[in-house]
Design a protein around this motif. Structure first.
Motif, PDB file in Angstrom:
ATOM      1  N   MET A  14       0.804  -1.217   0.000  1.00 33.90           N
ATOM      2  CA  MET A  14       0.000   0.000   0.000  1.00 33.90           C
ATOM      3  C   MET A  14       0.841   1.273   0.000  1.00 33.90           C
ATOM      4  O   MET A  14       0.456   2.272  -0.588  1.00 33.90           O
ATOM      5  N   SER A  15       1.990   1.226   0.644  1.00 35.48           N
ATOM      6  CA  SER A  15       2.777   2.453   0.724  1.00 35.48           C
ATOM      7  C   SER A  15       3.475   2.769  -0.586  1.00 35.48           C
ATOM      8  O   SER A  15       4.027   3.843  -0.766  1.00 35.48           O
ATOM      9  N   ASP A  16       3.440   1.812  -1.518  1.00 33.64           N
ATOM     10  CA  ASP A  16       4.093   2.037  -2.802  1.00 33.64           C
ATOM     11  C   ASP A  16       3.104   2.454  -3.883  1.00 33.64           C
ATOM     12  O   ASP A  16       3.490   2.991  -4.919  1.00 33.64           O
ATOM     13  N   ILE A  17       1.820   2.183  -3.639  1.00 33.08           N
ATOM     14  CA  ILE A  17       0.783   2.413  -4.636  1.00 33.08           C
ATOM     15  C   ILE A  17       0.174   3.795  -4.433  1.00 33.08           C
ATOM     16  O   ILE A  17      -0.075   4.203  -3.296  1.00 33.08           O
ATOM     17  N   GLN A  18      -0.062   4.542  -5.504  1.00 32.00           N
ATOM     18  CA  GLN A  18      -0.669   5.875  -5.341  1.00 32.00           C
ATOM     19  C   GLN A  18      -2.096   5.724  -4.796  1.00 32.00           C
ATOM     20  O   GLN A  18      -2.872   4.887  -5.234  1.00 32.00           O
ATOM     21  N   GLY A  19      -2.384   6.571  -3.812  1.00 31.88           N
ATOM     22  CA  GLY A  19      -3.612   6.420  -3.023  1.00 31.88           C
ATOM     23  C   GLY A  19      -4.888   6.376  -3.830  1.00 31.88           C
ATOM     24  O   GLY A  19      -5.751   5.526  -3.581  1.00 31.88           O
ATOM     25  N   LEU A  20      -5.055   7.248  -4.819  1.00 29.52           N
ATOM     26  CA  LEU A  20      -6.375   7.317  -5.439  1.00 29.52           C
ATOM     27  C   LEU A  20      -6.701   6.107  -6.308  1.00 29.52           C
ATOM     28  O   LEU A  20      -7.845   5.958  -6.741  1.00 29.52           O
ATOM     29  N   ILE A  21      -5.730   5.240  -6.535  1.00 30.30           N
ATOM     30  CA  ILE A  21      -6.048   4.011  -7.254  1.00 30.30           C
ATOM     31  C   ILE A  21      -6.947   3.126  -6.389  1.00 30.30           C
ATOM     32  O   ILE A  21      -7.910   2.525  -6.868  1.00 30.30           O
ATOM     33  N   LEU A  22      -6.639   3.036  -5.116  1.00 31.04           N
ATOM     34  CA  LEU A  22      -7.348   2.097  -4.254  1.00 31.04           C
ATOM     35  C   LEU A  22      -8.283   2.751  -3.249  1.00 31.04           C
ATOM     36  O   LEU A  22      -9.048   2.056  -2.591  1.00 31.04           O
ATOM     37  N   ARG A  23      -8.199   4.071  -3.098  1.00 37.67           N
ATOM     38  CA  ARG A  23      -8.990   4.717  -2.048  1.00 37.67           C
ATOM     39  C   ARG A  23      -9.700   5.948  -2.590  1.00 37.67           C
ATOM     40  O   ARG A  23      -9.117   6.753  -3.305  1.00 37.67           O
ATOM     41  N   GLY A  24     -10.950   6.090  -2.194  1.00 38.51           N
ATOM     42  CA  GLY A  24     -11.630   7.348  -2.440  1.00 38.51           C
ATOM     43  C   GLY A  24     -11.325   8.251  -1.274  1.00 38.51           C
ATOM     44  O   GLY A  24     -11.577   7.884  -0.138  1.00 38.51           O
ATOM     45  N   TYR A  25     -10.768   9.402  -1.545  1.00 44.76           N
ATOM     46  CA  TYR A  25     -10.350  10.253  -0.435  1.00 44.76           C
ATOM     47  C   TYR A  25     -11.529  10.906   0.284  1.00 44.76           C
ATOM     48  O   TYR A  25     -11.424  11.255   1.449  1.00 44.76           O
ATOM     49  N   ARG A  26     -12.624  11.087  -0.452  1.00 44.85           N
ATOM     50  CA  ARG A  26     -13.809  11.767   0.097  1.00 44.85           C
ATOM     51  C   ARG A  26     -13.460  13.134   0.665  1.00 44.85           C
ATOM     52  O   ARG A  26     -13.849  13.489   1.765  1.00 44.85           O
ATOM     53  N   MET A  27     -12.707  13.887  -0.115  1.00 45.74           N
ATOM     54  CA  MET A  27     -12.425  15.281   0.252  1.00 45.74           C
ATOM     55  C   MET A  27     -13.359  16.185  -0.543  1.00 45.74           C
ATOM     56  O   MET A  27     -13.954  15.768  -1.537  1.00 45.74           O
ATOM     57  N   SER A  28     -13.420  17.445  -0.124  1.00 42.35           N
ATOM     58  CA  SER A  28     -14.426  18.340  -0.715  1.00 42.35           C
ATOM     59  C   SER A  28     -13.980  19.032  -1.979  1.00 42.35           C
ATOM     60  O   SER A  28     -14.820  19.484  -2.755  1.00 42.35           O
ATOM     61  N   LEU A  29     -12.689  19.201  -2.157  1.00 42.62           N
ATOM     62  CA  LEU A  29     -12.191  20.001  -3.281  1.00 42.62           C
ATOM     63  C   LEU A  29     -11.116  19.238  -4.034  1.00 42.62           C
ATOM     64  O   LEU A  29     -10.370  18.448  -3.448  1.00 42.62           O
ATOM     65  N   VAL A  30     -11.026  19.522  -5.327  1.00 42.63           N
ATOM     66  CA  VAL A  30      -9.918  18.970  -6.108  1.00 42.63           C
ATOM     67  C   VAL A  30      -9.462  20.019  -7.115  1.00 42.63           C
ATOM     68  O   VAL A  30     -10.254  20.846  -7.574  1.00 42.63           O
ATOM     69  N   ARG A  31      -8.189  19.997  -7.391  1.00 42.23           N
ATOM     70  CA  ARG A  31      -7.655  20.790  -8.497  1.00 42.23           C
ATOM     71  C   ARG A  31      -6.743  19.887  -9.299  1.00 42.23           C
ATOM     72  O   ARG A  31      -5.811  19.298  -8.749  1.00 42.23           O
ATOM     73  N   HIS A  32      -7.052  19.743 -10.584  1.00 42.36           N
ATOM     74  CA  HIS A  32      -6.194  18.965 -11.482  1.00 42.36           C
ATOM     75  C   HIS A  32      -5.352  19.932 -12.301  1.00 42.36           C
ATOM     76  O   HIS A  32      -5.895  20.791 -12.990  1.00 42.36           O
ATOM     77  N   PHE A  33      -4.036  19.780 -12.231  1.00 40.28           N
ATOM     78  CA  PHE A  33      -3.120  20.615 -13.009  1.00 40.28           C
ATOM     79  C   PHE A  33      -2.688  19.835 -14.244  1.00 40.28           C
ATOM     80  O   PHE A  33      -2.260  18.679 -14.132  1.00 40.28           O
ATOM     81  N   VAL A  34      -2.761  20.471 -15.408  1.00 41.12           N
ATOM     82  CA  VAL A  34      -2.318  19.845 -16.651  1.00 41.12           C
ATOM     83  C   VAL A  34      -1.005  20.518 -17.048  1.00 41.12           C
ATOM     84  O   VAL A  34      -0.963  21.742 -17.248  1.00 41.12           O
ATOM     85  N   LEU A  35       0.066  19.720 -17.134  1.00 45.58           N
ATOM     86  CA  LEU A  35       1.397  20.302 -17.299  1.00 45.58           C
ATOM     87  C   LEU A  35       2.102  19.794 -18.544  1.00 45.58           C
ATOM     88  O   LEU A  35       1.917  18.649 -18.957  1.00 45.58           O
ATOM     89  N   ALA A  36       2.973  20.654 -19.108  1.00 48.10           N
ATOM     90  CA  ALA A  36       3.867  20.254 -20.193  1.00 48.10           C
ATOM     91  C   ALA A  36       5.289  20.249 -19.637  1.00 48.10           C
ATOM     92  O   ALA A  36       5.670  21.167 -18.906  1.00 48.10           O
ATOM     93  N   VAL A  37       6.050  19.226 -19.990  1.00 47.69           N
ATOM     94  CA  VAL A  37       7.459  19.179 -19.584  1.00 47.69           C
ATOM     95  C   VAL A  37       8.232  20.174 -20.443  1.00 47.69           C
ATOM     96  O   VAL A  37       8.175  20.104 -21.669  1.00 47.69           O
ATOM     97  N   ARG A  38       8.953  21.102 -19.806  1.00 41.20           N
ATOM     98  CA  ARG A  38       9.760  22.053 -20.577  1.00 41.20           C
ATOM     99  C   ARG A  38      11.242  21.773 -20.407  1.00 41.20           C
ATOM    100  O   ARG A  38      12.039  22.065 -21.282  1.00 41.20           O
ATOM    101  N   ASN A  39      11.617  21.227 -19.256  1.00 38.21           N
ATOM    102  CA  ASN A  39      13.013  20.876 -18.991  1.00 38.21           C
ATOM    103  C   ASN A  39      13.019  19.505 -18.344  1.00 38.21           C
ATOM    104  O   ASN A  39      12.720  19.367 -17.154  1.00 38.21           O
ATOM    105  N   PRO A  40      13.353  18.461 -19.136  1.00 34.81           N
ATOM    106  CA  PRO A  40      13.224  17.090 -18.617  1.00 34.81           C
ATOM    107  C   PRO A  40      14.027  16.854 -17.339  1.00 34.81           C
ATOM    108  O   PRO A  40      13.540  16.205 -16.413  1.00 34.81           O
ATOM    109  N   ALA A  41      15.252  17.367 -17.287  1.00 30.40           N
ATOM    110  CA  ALA A  41      16.079  17.131 -16.100  1.00 30.40           C
ATOM    111  C   ALA A  41      15.445  17.798 -14.876  1.00 30.40           C
ATOM    112  O   ALA A  41      15.360  17.189 -13.793  1.00 30.40           O
ATOM    113  N   ALA A  42      15.004  19.032 -15.044  1.00 33.35           N
ATOM    114  CA  ALA A  42      14.351  19.728 -13.927  1.00 33.35           C
ATOM    115  C   ALA A  42      13.049  19.031 -13.543  1.00 33.35           C
ATOM    116  O   ALA A  42      12.707  18.916 -12.355  1.00 33.35           O
TER     117      ALA A  42
END
Lengths: 462, 166
Positions: free
Chosen positions: A11-39
């Motif tokens: 469980m500590s290796d798996i990202q939480g939202l795959i197996l658990r519904g967090y049941r929180m009130s708010l969400v923000r999804h950020f959509v990102l483009a990689v501009r500097n791969p190393a960074a």
């Protein structure tokens, strides 16, 4: 990464939202483009650096004392994102079993019914752009926390030019766990063997390899194993709901059928979540059905449950209703049997202001759902549901030819039909438009914590 | 390409499609033929038929040998295996279900027929396996069905209904 062989999930290796519904009130999804791969790889490392005091990716491990954390954070990568991050030598070969993921949501749009007004040329937030690389999901309980953590994240994204933020999508829970269209959502999820126990639902436990990349699944694990194992895939979808149109449609058939009954027949559940199979005539029975049992039903008797009502004819729950289409349970459909292998985990948060029919001043506000549909095989699970069960009609007996899911299907006003079996003569409602339109989508891979660390280590970080 | 029967309803689209394969037996061909014969005719626990029942989209499936070679002083032996089927809906959509049910049999069969790399084991490589089959599926000159708009699920349901009246 712990040993998988004893069948226990790490469980500590798996990202939480795959197996658990967090049941929180708010969400923000950020959509990102990689501009500097190393960074960018450096940012990933910081998000799993447990010794640091920066934001951390949330795993599926149980919260100490069951207390909700201030925020939950998860990171998904598109196939283009994996290529741009330069973390796998041959991404095409590594992810060769995952064709739909490699092609991406834009190329797969037509297959899943994202056509017409739902086609990529109408998508928002630059989700149709080939530069969509990373999806960061931030869940919080209150807006102060959301702002504070967003500010920190944005600083991190910009550090050393790592990412450009293409867009963000905000969602907020409605009262009583409802979604726009007024239904209580999130009642039914698959019970995954070895994961968290769930409410009774008369369905077999599902193999964890259908929701997590594990050895022994019906795919070749992405190589190297550090990258692939304990990860999962998801379809992120921005789904606009024509709430006004839906309510109008319900009212327009009021001469033939009570609007609340019609709403229940279209969905398969009353708007309060009670399933038609358990309470065919009214939203609640006497004595009331406990909420814990809202998924404890099947459509036809089985060996395990031989005495339940045989609803092969759809008299209680129409065969074409939304919940029956998306999960036919033990109903005979191709390739079912002891439970089918097209289950899906759904995480969703409404967006837009609550709509109260008759009282609403902002009728035209945009409303909908930010959804994550999680599975290990996008083609055989998410895309199968969309193309074969939601937008098809040949998978089950007694469905009107060419009919589609009334809530979610790519319905056309001129030809749409929905049949409600009734002992006094079947009712057919028709002429309804498409109520849910796709405003954007992305296919992402949610790597394990091990994978995120590994990705940050393969090449120099900036 | 699909001929519509006179009982067709104008608004319903045909749902059945053919899947036909001609597979080349691997060397040594006589041995391959013998092994395939055993695989397809042995009455093991469920066999191919029960697996096909479970898939539920296949109307019929015929497996037979073709292209017999004749050599002096020996029995003629086949060099090809033909598979002729009709199925419902989108083939690729059901390919994982298909291999989940009948994959073991196909893995065994593929030991004895020519096939590309990367399709075995079929359960792990369902889409690649499906793509290979589709590429080898010839466009028929004529595909006739007496009920092209009826899928297997509907035919079975209709016959259940009729049985109630007997």
């Amino acid at each position: 990464m712990k040993d998988q062989r004893n069948g226990r999930l790490d469980m500590s290796d798996i990202q939480g939202l795959i197996l658990r519904g967090y049941r929180m009130s708010l969400v923000r999804h950020f959509v990102l483009a990689v501009r500097n791969p190393a960074a960018a790889r450096g940012v990933l490392r910081e998000l799993v650096d447990r010794d640091g005091d920066g934001l951390q990716v949330t795993s599926a491990a149980l919260w100490p004392d069951g207390e909700k954390p201030a925020y939950c954070l998860n990171v998904g990568l598109t196939f283009k994102g994996i290529e741009r991050l330069e973390v796998v030598e041959d991404p095409e070969e590594s992810f060769r079993s995952f064709t739909s993921f490699r092609q991406g949501a834009v190329k797969r749009a037509e297959f899943v019914g994202d056509t017409g007004a739902s086609a990529p040329e109408h998508w928002t937030g630059q989700l149709a752009s080939p530069e969509v690389d990373v999806l960061v999901c931030l869940h919080c309980e209150d807006s102060g926390e959301l702002k504070a953590q967003s500010d920190r994240l944005r600083e991190l994204f910009a550090s050393r030019g790592a990412f450009e933020e293409l867009s963000s999508f905000d969602g907020s829970a409605l009262p009583d766990g409802k979604v726009h269209f007024g239904y209580k959502d999130g009642i039914s999820q698959p019970t995954i063997r070895g994961a968290f126990p769930r409410k009774p639902d008369m369905q077999p436990e599902v193999n964890p390899d259908q929701f997590l990349i594990l050895e022994g699944g019906n795919y070749n694990v992405p190589t190297p194993g550090e990258i692939g194992l304990n990860g999962s895939f998801a379809a992120f979808r921005v789904l606009e709901q024509d709430v006004v149109g839906f309510e109008r449609f319900l009212q327009s058939n009021a001469d033939t059928i009570d609007p609340e009954i019609l709403a229940a027949k279209l969905c398969g559940r009353w708007r309060d979540g009670v399933p038609l199979e358990l309470s065919p005539d009214a939203p609640q029975s006497d004595p009331p059905i406990p909420e814990l049992e809202y998924s404890d039903f099947d459509y036809v008797p089985t060996q395990l449950h031989p005495d339940i009502y045989d609803d092969s004819s759809g008299l209680r729950c129409p065969i074409g209703s939304h919940t029956r289409r998306t999960n036919p349970r033990s109903q005979p459909v191709p390739a079912a049997g002891l439970g089918h292998e097209h289950r899906i985990i759904r995480r969703g948060m409404p967006y837009g202001p609550e709509f109260v029919p008759g009282a609403d001043k902002n009728e035209h506000a945009e409303r909908g759902l930010l959804g994550l549909f999680i599975c290990s095989d996008l083609f055989n699970q998410f895309e199968f549901l969309m193309s074969t069960w939601i937008n098809g009609s040949t998978f089950a007996a007694d469905l009107l030819a060419d009919s589609q899911d009334p809530l979610l299907g790519a319905n056309i006003e001129d030809s749409s039909q929905f049949e409600i079996p009734d002992s006094d003569g079947n009712i057919v409602v028709e002429g309804f438009q498409r109520f849910v339109n796709t405003r954007g989508a992305a296919y992402v891979f949610f790597p394990s914590v091990t994978a995120l660390r590994y990705m940050a280590s393969v090449k120099p970080v900036g | 390409m699909i001929e519509e029967s006179t009982t067709d309803t104008p608004t319903a689209a045909p749902v059945q499609s053919p899947l036909d394969l001609i597979l080349t037996l691997k060397e040594p061909v006589r041995k391959s033929a013998a092994e395939i014969r055993v695989l397809l005719t042995a009455d093991s626990k469920g066999g191919a038929s029960r697996a096909l029942d479970k898939v539920g989209t296949v109307h019929f499936a015929r497996f037979f040998f073709l292209d017999y070679e004749r050599e002096q002083d020996s029995e003629p032996y086949p060099t090809k295996l033909a598979v002729v089927t009709a199925y419902d809906g989108d083939f690729q959509a059901y390919v994982q279900d298909f291999v989940n049910n009948i994959g073991d049999l196909f893995d065994l069969l593929l030991n004895f027929v020519e096939h590309p790399a990367g399709v075995v084991p079929v359960q792990k490589n369902a889409q690649a396996f499906g793509q290979w089959l589709l590429v080898h599926n010839p466009e028929p000159l004529l595909f006739y069905s007496a009920y092209p708009t009826l899928p297997v699920v509907q035919i079975l349901r209709n016959s259940q209904g009729l049985m109630q009246y007997q």
